[in-house]
Design a protein around this motif. Sequence first.
Motif, PDB file in Angstrom:
ATOM      1  N   THR A  12     -28.107 -16.585  27.781  1.00 42.63           N
ATOM      2  CA  THR A  12     -27.844 -18.381  27.816  1.00 42.63           C
ATOM      3  C   THR A  12     -26.296 -18.847  26.487  1.00 42.63           C
ATOM      4  O   THR A  12     -26.160 -17.510  26.545  1.00 42.63           O
ATOM      5  CB  THR A  12     -29.252 -19.189  27.562  1.00 42.63           C
ATOM      6  OG1 THR A  12     -28.980 -21.107  26.914  1.00 42.63           O
ATOM      7  CG2 THR A  12     -29.333 -18.840  25.233  1.00 42.63           C
ATOM      8  N   ALA A  54     -33.696 -23.804  24.626  1.00 40.90           N
ATOM      9  CA  ALA A  54     -32.746 -22.653  25.299  1.00 40.90           C
ATOM     10  C   ALA A  54     -32.537 -21.766  24.751  1.00 40.90           C
ATOM     11  O   ALA A  54     -32.956 -20.444  24.760  1.00 40.90           O
ATOM     12  CB  ALA A  54     -31.058 -23.328  26.025  1.00 40.90           C
ATOM     13  N   ALA A  92     -34.325 -17.849  25.331  1.00 40.17           N
ATOM     14  CA  ALA A  92     -33.511 -17.238  25.418  1.00 40.17           C
ATOM     15  C   ALA A  92     -34.137 -15.473  24.785  1.00 40.17           C
ATOM     16  O   ALA A  92     -34.333 -14.749  24.844  1.00 40.17           O
ATOM     17  CB  ALA A  92     -32.552 -16.720  25.625  1.00 40.17           C
ATOM     18  N   ILE A  97     -29.843 -19.407  31.499  1.00 46.07           N
ATOM     19  CA  ILE A  97     -30.773 -21.042  30.975  1.00 46.07           C
ATOM     20  C   ILE A  97     -29.984 -21.735  30.369  1.00 46.07           C
ATOM     21  O   ILE A  97     -29.178 -21.079  29.296  1.00 46.07           O
ATOM     22  CB  ILE A  97     -31.917 -20.277  29.798  1.00 46.07           C
ATOM     23  CG1 ILE A  97     -32.640 -19.151  29.984  1.00 46.07           C
ATOM     24  CG2 ILE A  97     -32.195 -21.440  29.021  1.00 46.07           C
ATOM     25  CD1 ILE A  97     -33.455 -18.037  29.262  1.00 46.07           C
ATOM     26  N   PRO A 150     -27.931 -22.178  37.172  1.00 43.54           N
ATOM     27  CA  PRO A 150     -28.822 -21.646  36.351  1.00 43.54           C
ATOM     28  C   PRO A 150     -30.364 -22.182  37.006  1.00 43.54           C
ATOM     29  O   PRO A 150     -30.555 -22.577  37.595  1.00 43.54           O
ATOM     30  CB  PRO A 150     -29.590 -23.105  35.122  1.00 43.54           C
ATOM     31  CG  PRO A 150     -27.826 -23.428  35.906  1.00 43.54           C
ATOM     32  CD  PRO A 150     -27.319 -22.804  36.817  1.00 43.54           C
TER      33      PRO A 150
END
Length: 235
Positions: free
Chosen positions: A172, A161, A165, A125, A151
Amino acid sequence: LEHARRILIDLDVAESELVGESSLPSGHLTITSPVTMGRMVLPSIVTDFLHAHPLVTTKVLLFDRITNLIEEGIDVGLRVGQLPDSSIIARQIGEVRRIFVASPAYLSEHRAPKDPADLKVHFMIAFTGLMPNREWVFSDGKAARRIALKPRFEINDAAAAIAAAESGGGITIALSYMVARHIRERRLVQVLEAFAPPAVPVQLVYPESRLVAPKVRAFVDYAAPKLRAALQGLS
Protein backbone atom coordinates in the motif's frame (compact mmCIF):
# COMPACT_ATOMS: atom_id res chain seq x y z
CA LEU A 1 -22.45 67.35 32.69
CA GLU A 2 -23.75 63.97 33.74
CA HIS A 3 -24.53 63.16 30.11
CA ALA A 4 -20.99 64.09 29.07
CA ARG A 5 -19.57 61.95 31.89
CA ARG A 6 -21.57 58.94 30.66
CA ILE A 7 -20.24 59.46 27.13
CA LEU A 8 -16.66 59.50 28.42
CA ILE A 9 -17.26 56.35 30.46
CA ASP A 10 -18.74 54.61 27.42
CA LEU A 11 -15.75 55.66 25.33
CA ASP A 12 -13.35 54.38 27.99
CA VAL A 13 -15.15 51.01 28.07
CA ALA A 14 -15.15 50.74 24.28
CA GLU A 15 -11.46 51.59 24.12
CA SER A 16 -10.58 49.05 26.82
CA GLU A 17 -12.50 46.39 24.94
CA LEU A 18 -10.74 47.32 21.70
CA VAL A 19 -7.18 47.23 23.00
CA GLY A 20 -7.60 45.02 26.02
CA GLU A 21 -10.22 42.35 26.33
CA SER A 22 -10.76 42.04 22.57
CA SER A 23 -7.06 41.24 22.13
CA LEU A 24 -7.44 38.18 24.34
CA PRO A 25 -7.99 34.92 22.45
CA SER A 26 -11.70 34.23 22.71
CA GLY A 27 -14.61 32.83 20.76
CA HIS A 28 -15.12 29.67 18.74
CA LEU A 29 -12.21 28.29 16.70
CA THR A 30 -12.79 25.79 13.89
CA ILE A 31 -9.80 23.67 12.86
CA THR A 32 -9.50 21.14 10.04
CA SER A 33 -6.94 18.43 9.36
CA PRO A 34 -6.42 15.25 7.34
CA VAL A 35 -8.03 12.35 9.22
CA THR A 36 -5.01 10.27 10.24
CA MET A 37 -2.77 13.22 11.06
CA GLY A 38 -5.54 14.84 13.07
CA ARG A 39 -6.08 11.69 15.09
CA MET A 40 -2.38 11.29 15.79
CA VAL A 41 -1.29 14.80 16.71
CA LEU A 42 -4.18 17.19 17.32
CA PRO A 43 -6.13 15.97 20.39
CA SER A 44 -3.46 16.63 23.01
CA ILE A 45 -2.36 19.91 21.40
CA VAL A 46 -5.90 21.27 21.19
CA THR A 47 -6.68 20.17 24.75
CA ASP A 48 -3.57 21.89 26.12
CA PHE A 49 -4.36 25.01 24.09
CA LEU A 50 -7.87 25.18 25.57
CA HIS A 51 -6.48 24.88 29.09
CA ALA A 52 -4.17 27.81 28.36
CA HIS A 53 -6.96 29.90 26.79
CA PRO A 54 -10.19 29.47 28.78
CA LEU A 55 -12.18 31.93 26.64
CA VAL A 56 -11.80 29.78 23.51
CA THR A 57 -13.90 26.83 22.37
CA THR A 58 -12.98 24.64 19.41
CA LYS A 59 -14.37 22.29 16.82
CA VAL A 60 -12.02 19.97 14.91
CA LEU A 61 -13.10 18.64 11.51
CA LEU A 62 -11.14 15.72 10.03
CA PHE A 63 -11.36 15.38 6.24
CA ASP A 64 -9.20 13.66 3.64
CA ARG A 65 -9.95 16.42 1.15
CA ILE A 66 -8.95 20.01 0.58
CA THR A 67 -11.35 22.35 2.32
CA ASN A 68 -12.15 25.91 1.34
CA LEU A 69 -11.41 27.75 4.56
CA ILE A 70 -13.52 30.82 3.81
CA GLU A 71 -16.53 29.11 2.24
CA GLU A 72 -16.68 26.44 4.95
CA GLY A 73 -16.13 28.83 7.87
CA ILE A 74 -12.83 27.29 8.98
CA ASP A 75 -10.31 29.35 10.94
CA VAL A 76 -7.17 27.18 10.75
CA GLY A 77 -6.22 24.20 8.60
CA LEU A 78 -3.47 21.62 8.86
CA ARG A 79 -2.53 20.71 5.29
CA VAL A 80 -0.21 18.27 3.57
CA GLY A 81 1.14 19.23 0.15
CA GLN A 82 1.47 22.32 -1.97
CA LEU A 83 -1.17 25.02 -1.58
CA PRO A 84 -3.48 25.66 -4.55
CA ASP A 85 -4.92 28.81 -2.98
CA SER A 86 -2.74 31.94 -2.82
CA SER A 87 -5.26 33.79 -0.66
CA ILE A 88 -4.22 31.97 2.51
CA ILE A 89 -1.28 32.41 4.84
CA ALA A 90 0.86 29.35 5.57
CA ARG A 91 3.42 28.42 8.21
CA GLN A 92 5.43 25.30 7.35
CA ILE A 93 5.90 22.89 10.23
CA GLY A 94 7.52 19.92 8.55
CA GLU A 95 7.64 17.56 5.58
CA VAL A 96 6.32 14.09 4.79
CA ARG A 97 7.00 11.58 2.02
CA ARG A 98 4.75 9.28 -0.02
CA ILE A 99 6.06 5.75 0.31
CA PHE A 100 5.10 2.15 -0.47
CA VAL A 101 5.11 -0.40 2.34
CA ALA A 102 4.36 -4.08 2.82
CA SER A 103 4.61 -6.57 5.67
CA PRO A 104 7.62 -8.85 6.08
CA ALA A 105 5.23 -11.81 5.73
CA TYR A 106 4.00 -10.58 2.36
CA LEU A 107 7.52 -9.93 1.10
CA SER A 108 8.66 -13.38 2.22
CA GLU A 109 6.09 -14.90 -0.16
CA HIS A 110 6.40 -12.36 -2.98
CA ARG A 111 9.60 -10.96 -4.38
CA ALA A 112 10.02 -7.33 -3.35
CA PRO A 113 9.61 -4.93 -6.30
CA LYS A 114 12.85 -3.52 -7.64
CA ASP A 115 11.28 -1.15 -10.16
CA PRO A 116 7.91 0.67 -10.14
CA ALA A 117 6.80 -1.48 -13.11
CA ASP A 118 7.04 -4.52 -10.82
CA LEU A 119 4.03 -3.21 -8.86
CA LYS A 120 1.79 -4.38 -11.69
CA VAL A 121 2.26 -8.01 -10.62
CA HIS A 122 1.68 -7.35 -6.91
CA PHE A 123 -1.50 -7.23 -4.86
CA MET A 124 -1.99 -3.48 -4.50
CA ILE A 125 -4.02 -1.92 -1.69
CA ALA A 126 -4.87 1.63 -2.71
CA PHE A 127 -5.74 4.39 -0.26
CA THR A 128 -7.76 6.54 -2.64
CA GLY A 129 -6.69 9.77 -0.93
CA LEU A 130 -3.13 9.22 -2.18
CA MET A 131 -3.92 7.39 -5.41
CA PRO A 132 -7.12 9.02 -6.70
CA ASN A 133 -6.48 8.20 -10.37
CA ARG A 134 -4.88 4.81 -9.75
CA GLU A 135 -1.55 6.38 -10.64
CA TRP A 136 1.68 6.82 -8.76
CA VAL A 137 4.11 9.62 -9.55
CA PHE A 138 7.69 8.58 -8.86
CA SER A 139 11.19 9.85 -9.53
CA ASP A 140 13.90 8.06 -11.48
CA GLY A 141 16.52 10.59 -10.39
CA LYS A 142 16.05 12.70 -13.52
CA ALA A 143 12.38 13.56 -13.85
CA ALA A 144 8.97 12.69 -12.49
CA ARG A 145 7.29 9.71 -14.12
CA ARG A 146 3.85 8.16 -13.81
CA ILE A 147 2.81 4.56 -13.62
CA ALA A 148 -0.78 3.37 -13.91
CA LEU A 149 -1.71 0.69 -11.40
CA LYS A 150 -4.66 -1.67 -11.04
CA PRO A 151 -5.32 -2.06 -7.32
CA ARG A 152 -7.30 -5.13 -6.33
CA PHE A 153 -8.35 -3.46 -3.08
CA GLU A 154 -9.30 0.22 -2.87
CA ILE A 155 -10.35 1.96 0.32
CA ASN A 156 -10.91 5.58 1.34
CA ASP A 157 -9.39 5.26 4.83
CA ALA A 158 -5.62 5.36 5.30
CA ALA A 159 -5.61 3.45 8.59
CA ALA A 160 -7.61 0.61 7.07
CA ALA A 161 -5.27 0.38 4.06
CA ILE A 162 -2.26 0.25 6.39
CA ALA A 163 -3.93 -2.43 8.54
CA ALA A 164 -4.59 -4.52 5.44
CA ALA A 165 -0.94 -4.26 4.42
CA GLU A 166 0.24 -5.07 7.95
CA SER A 167 -1.86 -8.23 7.92
CA GLY A 168 0.01 -9.43 4.83
CA GLY A 169 -2.60 -8.38 2.27
CA GLY A 170 -0.25 -6.61 -0.15
CA ILE A 171 1.57 -3.36 -0.84
CA THR A 172 0.00 0.00 0.00
CA ILE A 173 0.93 3.65 -0.32
CA ALA A 174 1.07 5.86 2.76
CA LEU A 175 2.51 9.11 4.00
CA SER A 176 5.67 8.54 6.00
CA TYR A 177 4.28 9.80 9.32
CA MET A 178 1.41 7.29 9.11
CA VAL A 179 3.71 4.26 9.12
CA ALA A 180 6.82 5.49 10.95
CA ARG A 181 6.04 3.43 14.04
CA HIS A 182 5.13 0.37 11.97
CA ILE A 183 8.50 0.57 10.20
CA ARG A 184 10.45 1.10 13.45
CA GLU A 185 8.74 -1.94 14.95
CA ARG A 186 9.34 -3.92 11.73
CA ARG A 187 5.66 -4.55 11.19
CA LEU A 188 6.01 -2.93 7.77
CA VAL A 189 8.93 -2.53 5.37
CA GLN A 190 9.41 0.26 2.84
CA VAL A 191 9.84 -0.83 -0.76
CA LEU A 192 11.00 1.11 -3.82
CA GLU A 193 12.66 3.64 -1.53
CA ALA A 194 14.98 4.82 -4.31
CA PHE A 195 11.98 5.88 -6.40
CA ALA A 196 10.12 7.84 -3.73
CA PRO A 197 8.99 11.29 -4.91
CA PRO A 198 10.27 14.42 -3.16
CA ALA A 199 8.92 15.24 0.28
CA VAL A 200 5.90 17.56 0.48
CA PRO A 201 5.34 20.29 3.08
CA VAL A 202 3.03 20.15 6.07
CA GLN A 203 1.62 23.58 6.87
CA LEU A 204 -0.71 25.41 9.19
CA VAL A 205 -2.88 27.69 7.07
CA TYR A 206 -5.45 30.40 7.72
CA PRO A 207 -7.25 32.98 5.55
CA GLU A 208 -5.39 36.14 4.67
CA SER A 209 -6.84 39.16 6.47
CA ARG A 210 -5.78 42.65 7.47
CA LEU A 211 -6.54 41.77 11.08
CA VAL A 212 -5.93 38.18 12.16
CA ALA A 213 -8.23 37.19 15.03
CA PRO A 214 -6.38 36.75 18.34
CA LYS A 215 -7.75 33.19 18.69
CA VAL A 216 -6.23 32.25 15.31
CA ARG A 217 -2.87 33.86 15.97
CA ALA A 218 -2.72 32.32 19.44
CA PHE A 219 -3.46 28.83 18.16
CA VAL A 220 -0.97 29.01 15.29
CA ASP A 221 1.78 30.32 17.57
CA TYR A 222 0.98 27.68 20.19
CA ALA A 223 0.51 24.70 17.88
CA ALA A 224 3.30 25.25 15.32
CA PRO A 225 6.28 24.21 17.50
CA LYS A 226 4.36 21.33 19.04
CA LEU A 227 3.26 20.02 15.67
CA ARG A 228 6.80 20.41 14.33
CA ALA A 229 8.14 18.31 17.23
CA ALA A 230 5.40 15.70 16.78
CA LEU A 231 6.14 15.33 13.06
CA GLN A 232 9.88 15.00 13.72
CA GLY A 233 9.07 12.20 16.14
CA LEU A 234 7.10 10.46 13.40
CA SER A 235 9.73 10.81 10.70
